[in-house]
Design an enzyme around this catalytic site. Structure first.
Site, PDB file in Angstrom:
ATOM      1  N   LYS A 112      -9.238 -12.273 122.489  1.00 48.49           N
ATOM      2  CA  LYS A 112     -10.032 -11.447 121.578  1.00 48.49           C
ATOM      3  C   LYS A 112      -9.682 -11.728 120.111  1.00 48.49           C
ATOM      4  CE  LYS A 112     -11.798  -8.537 124.848  1.00 48.49           C
ATOM      5  NZ  LYS A 112     -11.441  -9.262 126.063  1.00 48.49           N
TER       6      LYS A 112
HETATM    7  C1  LIG Z   1     -11.934  -9.619 127.179  1.00 45.62           C
HETATM    8  C2  LIG Z   1     -11.160 -10.471 128.105  1.00 45.62           C
HETATM    9  C3  LIG Z   1     -11.798 -11.277 129.081  1.00 45.62           C
HETATM   10  C4  LIG Z   1     -13.294 -11.259 129.328  1.00 45.62           C
HETATM   11  O1  LIG Z   1     -14.010 -11.799 128.274  1.00 45.62           O
HETATM   12  P1  LIG Z   1     -15.589 -11.610 128.161  1.00 45.62           P
HETATM   13  O2  LIG Z   1     -15.969 -12.199 126.880  1.00 45.62           O
HETATM   14  O3  LIG Z   1     -15.811 -10.131 128.221  1.00 45.62           O
HETATM   15  O4  LIG Z   1     -16.197 -12.297 129.301  1.00 45.62           O
HETATM   16  C5  LIG Z   1     -11.013 -12.091 129.873  1.00 45.62           C
HETATM   17  N1  LIG Z   1      -9.659 -12.095 129.740  1.00 45.62           N
HETATM   18  C6  LIG Z   1      -9.021 -11.326 128.841  1.00 45.62           C
HETATM   19  C7  LIG Z   1      -7.549 -11.365 128.787  1.00 45.62           C
HETATM   20  C8  LIG Z   1      -9.743 -10.500 127.979  1.00 45.62           C
HETATM   21  O5  LIG Z   1      -9.093  -9.729 127.095  1.00 45.62           O
END
Ligand SMILES: *Cc1c(COP(=O)(O)O)cnc(C)c1O
Length: 466
Positions: A112
């Site tokens: 993120k």
């Molecule tokens: C948010 C997140 C995901 C999923 O990502 P998307 O963009 O919602 O598909 C996968 N792994 C981690 C560790 C995340 O924080």
């Protein structure tokens, strides 16, 4: 660059408005009217550039004319200077032949950060340009909250109110949020579930006069700027693995379809991506949709990869818009039906397009645990459960004779963030990086509130008037 809504009824906007609006006024998601192209000679140039320089080159057409290249370059440089690895998003080869794309070197150790570090700076820049302010309100089940807080702390013009369900996030996740000591950051622990938090946020946004008075803004993954920022590591990875001469495939652990959608955008821009493999945990709506053509909601079941415990993948709407020929009104009708019936049949050409560009399948909790253990044995390295979902699928679903191209597996979190699942699978406790180890002794800042809209509205009003 102009942006249109996937539901065809919202005003066509420029980047600055799309950045601050988040969701379109018709309930749709903004997408560029036309995508810029990445040429073979661009890719050859990128091979010699630093991550933030590639980011500036790739993102410049998306942000023009709201931001010039000269505006964007320092924001990108500053954003990626917060990453603890000189490559920002490094690759590492596994004994099994896959490449891990390490997306967890940012300040909160999940992927993120890659998008949100830039988003916070873009917000601040755009607000200053307008002499305006915004009140960001969000709900988190874990990773988004801390990444948004790190991205917005101390930024002029932004107050951030982040809701989490009291007692239902891990101690590390809570401390990553609550130990941030900044006057513009407001942590709220709601006496309820994550869904209760999300419902409260939705209700605040639905109150038009309140929304406008507070200039409410969102940091969730439907913001186009996040998708755009995520295209950059597809580019840097593909270039390192042989683009433009050689194509690459990616396997991506998915919840909201934000990460893998960015891969599809990069492919449409001309990056030589062969397969995009969508990997889900047992909350497998995307894998089922791909298999059956029926997008049908079922119960969310908790897993060891909680960032993917999602039934409605909001960014999937952007892919449906592309595959359906960009007919906003038809998609608006489909999405309305999906909301009332919890189910939608994909049109034959949409399903065919989905299968032409993507593979999809799910991993069970036992498989995830076995993959973490196997990697510990073979490579002496620990991976987190989200990464393990993708590696499970990349290994189990490899075509006979192996993938036709190099296969890059997105590693979306540091194993220490999900240390308990990793220890249960391997008997080894992942070591906390110094940034996390220091959290245990810091003071926490949070306000506990009941699951009540009026109380929250008062709290947000107070936070925004500081
Ligand atoms: C948010 C997140 C995901 C999923 O990502 P998307 O963009 O919602 O598909 C996968 N792994 C981690 C560790 C995340 O924080």
């Amino acid at each position: 660059m102009r942006y249109v809504s996937t539901r065809g009824d919202a005003p066509v906007l420029g980047f600055g408005d799309v950045l601050l609006e988040g969701l379109a006024a018709d309930g749709g998601l903004y997408v560029p009217r036309e995508l810029p192209a990445i040429s073979a000679s661009d890719m050859r140039d990128f091979a010699g550039l630093e991550y933030h320089e590639v980011a500036t080159r790739v993102l410049a057409p998306f942000v023009a004319p709201s931001l010039s290249v000269d505006d964007l370059a320092p924001l990108a440089e500053d954003s990626y200077s917060t990453f603890a690895h000189p490559d920002v998003v490094p690759l590492s080869a596994l004994a099994g032949g896959e490449q891990l794309v390490e997306l967890f070197w940012g300040p909160t150790l999940s992927f993120k950060d890659v998008a949100l570090q830039l988003l916070g700076r873009l917000f601040e820049h755009e607000l200053a340009r307008r002499g305006s302010f915004m009140t960001v309100v969000g709900a988190t089940s874990g990773d988004t909250g801390s990444a948004a807080i790190e991205a917005c702390r101390g930024r002029a013009g932004i107050e951030l109110v982040m809701l989490h369900p009291a007692g239902r996030v891990t101690e590390i996740q809570r401390r990553q949020m609550t130990t941030v000591d900044s006057p513009n950051i407001h942590n709220v622990a709601i006496d309820g579930t994550f869904d209760d938090c999300q419902d409260l946020v939705k209700a605040l946004f639905a109150d038009r006069p309140f929304r406008e008075r507070m200039r409410l803004g969102a940091v969730n993954s439907i913001n186009w700027a996040r998708v755009a920022a995520q295209t950059v590591y597809y580019v840097t990875t593909a270039v390192r693995l042989g683009a433009p001469e050689r194509a690459v495939s990616f396997c991506v652990p998915t919840g909201n379809f934000g990460n893998v959608l960015a891969g599809d955008v990069a492919r449409r821009m001309g990056l030589p991506i062969d397969r995009l493999v969508v990997a889900t945990n047992h909350n497998d709506i995307l894998a089922r949709t791909h298999r059956t053509g029926e997008m049908a909601i079922s119960e969310v079941r908790p897993s060891t990869s909680p960032a993917m415990d999602i039934q409605v993948s909001s960014n999937f709407e952007r892919l449906l818009f592309e595959l359906g020929g960009r007919h906003g009104h038809a998609l608006a009708a489909d999405m309305a039906r999906f909301r009332t019936e919890d189910s939608l049949s994909l049109a034959p050409e949409v399903l065919a397009g989905l299968r032409a560009g993507f593979d999809a399948s799910s991993a069970t909790e036992d498989e995830v645990s076995a993959t973490i253990a196997a990697l510990n044995e073979a490579d002496h390295r620990l991976i987190d459960p989200h990464t393990a979902v993708a590696l499970t699928v990349a290994r189990r679903d490899a075509p006979a004779g192996g993938w036709a191209t190099p296969i890059a597996v997105m590693s979306t979190a540091h194993p220490a963030k999900f240390g308990e699942a990793v220890r249960e699978a391997t008997g080894r406790q992942p070591e906390l990086p110094p940034a996390l180890a220091a959290l245990a002794s810091r003071e926490e800042h949070l306000t506990a509130l009941p699951n009540d809209l009026a109380t929250l509205r008062d709290f947000v009003t107070g936070a925004a008037s500081q």
